[in-house]
Structure formats: C-alpha cells, structure tokens
Design a protein around this motif. Structure first.
Motif, PDB file in Angstrom:
ATOM      1  N   GLU A 135      29.014  40.254  46.354  1.00 22.32           N
ATOM      2  CA  GLU A 135      28.940  40.965  47.631  1.00 22.32           C
ATOM      3  C   GLU A 135      29.197  39.953  48.741  1.00 22.32           C
ATOM      4  OE1 GLU A 135      25.002  42.638  47.644  1.00 22.32           O
ATOM      5  OE2 GLU A 135      25.322  43.523  45.672  1.00 22.32           O
ATOM      6  N   PRO A 136      30.474  39.712  49.056  1.00 23.26           N
ATOM      7  CA  PRO A 136      30.787  38.659  50.037  1.00 23.26           C
ATOM      8  C   PRO A 136      30.226  38.989  51.409  1.00 23.26           C
ATOM      9  CG  PRO A 136      32.718  39.996  49.609  1.00 23.26           C
ATOM     10  CD  PRO A 136      31.658  40.455  48.649  1.00 23.26           C
ATOM     11  N   ARG A 158      26.836  35.623  47.119  1.00 20.81           N
ATOM     12  CA  ARG A 158      28.031  34.794  47.007  1.00 20.81           C
ATOM     13  C   ARG A 158      28.356  34.401  45.574  1.00 20.81           C
ATOM     14  NH1 ARG A 158      25.629  34.045  51.915  1.00 20.81           N
ATOM     15  NH2 ARG A 158      26.976  33.582  53.672  1.00 20.81           N
ATOM     16  N   GLY A 159      28.074  35.259  44.641  1.00 20.20           N
ATOM     17  CA  GLY A 159      28.359  35.017  43.233  1.00 20.20           C
ATOM     18  C   GLY A 159      27.974  36.254  42.456  1.00 20.20           C
ATOM     19  N   TYR A 204      34.008  31.814  49.454  1.00 23.14           N
ATOM     20  CA  TYR A 204      33.421  32.282  48.209  1.00 23.14           C
ATOM     21  C   TYR A 204      34.303  33.380  47.636  1.00 23.14           C
ATOM     22  CZ  TYR A 204      29.202  29.666  49.185  1.00 23.14           C
ATOM     23  OH  TYR A 204      28.319  28.651  49.425  1.00 23.14           O
ATOM     24  N   VAL A 205      34.546  33.303  46.331  1.00 22.26           N
ATOM     25  CA  VAL A 205      35.424  34.243  45.642  1.00 22.26           C
ATOM     26  C   VAL A 205      34.656  34.827  44.456  1.00 22.26           C
ATOM     27  CG1 VAL A 205      37.653  34.454  44.466  1.00 22.26           C
ATOM     28  CG2 VAL A 205      37.391  32.806  46.296  1.00 22.26           C
ATOM     29  N   GLY A 210      37.696  40.151  35.188  1.00 22.60           N
ATOM     30  CA  GLY A 210      36.907  41.188  35.845  1.00 22.60           C
ATOM     31  C   GLY A 210      37.209  41.213  37.314  1.00 22.60           C
ATOM     32  N   GLY A 211      36.182  41.433  38.094  1.00 18.63           N
ATOM     33  CA  GLY A 211      36.345  41.451  39.534  1.00 18.63           C
ATOM     34  C   GLY A 211      36.552  42.847  40.048  1.00 18.63           C
ATOM     35  N   PRO A 212      36.820  42.982  41.320  1.00 24.09           N
ATOM     36  CA  PRO A 212      36.886  44.310  41.917  1.00 24.09           C
ATOM     37  C   PRO A 212      38.072  45.108  41.403  1.00 24.09           C
ATOM     38  CG  PRO A 212      37.596  42.662  43.482  1.00 24.09           C
ATOM     39  CD  PRO A 212      37.096  41.927  42.274  1.00 24.09           C
TER      40      PRO A 212
END
Length: 190
Positions: free
Chosen positions: A43-44, A54-55, A146-147, A155-157
């Motif tokens: 959740e940036p 941030r992770g 942050y990524v 994965g990821g969004p």
C-alpha cells in the motif's frame, strides 16, 4: 499484376497487430519456502513521508529460514530501532527483510535462494503470529521509491480495464432472490 498483389499482401501483413508475447518470467524467488500466504499487500504512501505499507507481509513461522529474493550483496545485517533487519543490494535497488536474525554479514555475496537468516516472532507485523515484512526499494537518496516486491515473483497489482470507457450503457438493479420477486397469480384478488 502479381507484383502489385504481392506488394498489397505484404503491406497488409505488416499492418496486422503482432501476437501477444508471454509475460516476462519472474526475476526473483520467494523469500519463504514454500510460497507463503500474503497477509497484507503493498500500500504505497501518497507522498514520501505519508503513512502506508511499504512492502508486503508474508505468513511464516518463528525460526523459519528467510531466503534472498535476488542475487546481490548484503548491505546491512543488524538491528534498526531494536528490530532485526537484513538488506540486500542489487545494483540500483535493494530488498529488505524483517524481523530476521541474520546468518549473513555485510559485504557477503548471496545468490537468489541463499539463506539470509531466520524469522523471529518478536517485532513481527503480525504478532502474535509470525510474518516476514519484505520490501523492495529502487534508487537511493532523494530518488528512493518503494516498489511492490511481489513483482519479483510474478505477483503484484492486477489492473483490469472495463469494457466500457465511462459508465455501462444499462444500469444493473440490485440482486434479489427469485422467491422474493415471485408472487402467486392469485395475489391480484386480495
């Protein structure tokens, strides 16, 4: 005539869309084995100093081995604010792992999948359960961003786009069970 048809055919074929290419293979490895459950996603924050996550938090067990997600050099292995942390440098980016009691030392080279240390219960984001907070940071200094680390493992969004641009042409009515809408034919006599 054949030459003209050949030129026309070639120009048509060049204008056709290219077939979709497969998604690139994930660059890294999961830091926990087997691939863990994601307890909390990335959740940036809207700005560098705002609150956010941030992770990602990955479900684990106390004492579970934590692995390097990418090859690199251990940049930090110690305590930050009383929390055990390991950081691995990968060129212009770095991965972070906490709370992890290190079995590596700063300057040590690691390959993807090498043991970095063990997950501890104290200082866990998921206390009384144990979870690994795994982060990915690109650049350094003022350009630090942050990524989502899940992008390293495929994965990821997920971004799905609607078939329409604005609102759908027809509005959907709220769903109601069929028996609530059904009325016996004799209801009009009452």
């Amino acid at each position: 005539m054949r030459l003209l048809m050949g030129v026309l055919l070639v120009s048509l074929l060049m204008g056709l869309p290219r077939p979709a290419t497969a998604a690139p293979e994930p660059l890294g490895a999961w830091p926990l084995d087997p691939a863990p459950e994601i307890v909390r996603g990335f959740e940036p924050p809207p700005s560098p100093y705002a609150s956010g996550h941030r992770g990602v938090d990955l479900a684990g067990a106390p004492g579970q081995v934590v692995l390097a997600a990418l090859p690199g050099t251990v940049g930090f292995a110690g305590s930050i604010g009383g929390k055990p942390v390991v950081t691995v440098l990968h060129g212009a980016r770095r991965t972070t792992y906490e709370p992890v009691v290190a079995s590596v030392e700063p300057g040590q080279q690691v390959a993807a999948g090498d043991v970095l240390g063990r997950l501890v219960l104290t200082d866990s984001h998921c206390f009384p359960g144990a979870c690994l907070h795994w982060g990915l940071i690109e650049d350094s200094g003022d350009g630090e961003v942050y990524v989502d680390p899940l992008t390293l493992v495929g994965g990821g969004p997920v971004r799905l786009l609607p078939l329409w641009r604005d609102e759908p042409v027809t509005q959907r009515l709220p769903w109601t069970p069929l028996l609530e809408r059904w009325r016996p034919l004799t209801d009009f006599l009452v």
